[in-house]
Design an enzyme around this catalytic site. Structure first.
Site, short mmCIF file in Angstrom:
data_model
loop_
_atom_site.label_atom_id
_atom_site.label_comp_id
_atom_site.label_asym_id
_atom_site.label_seq_id
_atom_site.Cartn_x
_atom_site.Cartn_y
_atom_site.Cartn_z
CB SER A 68 48.27 34.28 43.79
OG SER A 68 47.26 34.37 42.82
CG ASP A 69 45.67 39.80 46.64
OD1 ASP A 69 44.52 39.57 46.20
OD2 ASP A 69 46.07 40.94 46.94
#
Length: 193
Positions: A68-69
């Site tokens: 995730s980012d």
């Protein structure tokens, strides 16, 4: 049993994933997070989420790897982590009384079957009007220097807001659990067994 890996060094993301009560390993991937020229915010968070998961694929065959980012958007600009107190204060002064959008990319790769899922969730924060004193006290107490948006939702950051808008408040902390659960089910892992 399917083996799960979180591609993140963030303790906040680990705390969120812990809520699903699934056994998992975690490792911090090392990727270049520099935006590409003219890359949209959505494309950026997709690329980085998938890149983080893919960076660990060689070490974790036969696993589901979660990446995730997150990016913070204000006035059509991507804002990075502040890095220092002066930048954090300046960001919060700009955000006072304004809407700030967060996009969190989420990816799951299935290294056993060479397939993947990538998506993003949007979450909006509407800041209340903040005084310079409040901003200074907040930054001094919380030290949100490594946090997108210059605040920590999981801490005192909640005191800065008028309201929040979005499907999943976990998105703001960096791991949209509702969408993650959907992806895990698509990959054959139901968090409820």
């Amino acid at each position: 049993m399917t083996r799960l890996v979180l591609a993140s060094g963030s303790r906040w993301r680990r705390q969120l994933l812990d809520r699903l009560e699934l056994p998992y390993a975690w490792a911090a991937p090392d990727i270049d997070e520099t935006p590409h020229p003219r890359e949209s915010p959505q494309a950026l968070v997709h690329r980085l989420a998938l890149g983080k998961a893919t960076a660990l694929a060689g070490e974790y065959p036969d696993h589901l790897i979660i990446g995730s980012d997150q990016v913070c958007l204000f006035d059509d600009q991507i804002l990075g982590k502040p890095g220092d107190a002066a930048t954090a204060r300046a960001n919060l002064q700009r955000f006072s009384g304004q809407r700030v959008r967060f996009l969190t990319g989420i990816a799951v790769i299935d290294t056993a079957h060479a397939r993947h899922w990538v998506d993003h969730e949007r979450y909006d924060v509407i800041f209340r009007d903040l005084s310079e004193t409040e901003i200074a006290h907040y930054v001094d107490r919380e030290q949100p220097l490594d946090s997108a948006g210059s605040f920590r939702m999981e801490g005192l950051g909640i005191t800065l807001f008028e309201r929040l808008e979005g499907r999943d408040p976990n998105t703001l902390i960096g791991l949209p659990l509702i969408r993650l659960c959907e992806m895990l089910r698509e990959a054959g892992l139901d968090p409820l067994g």
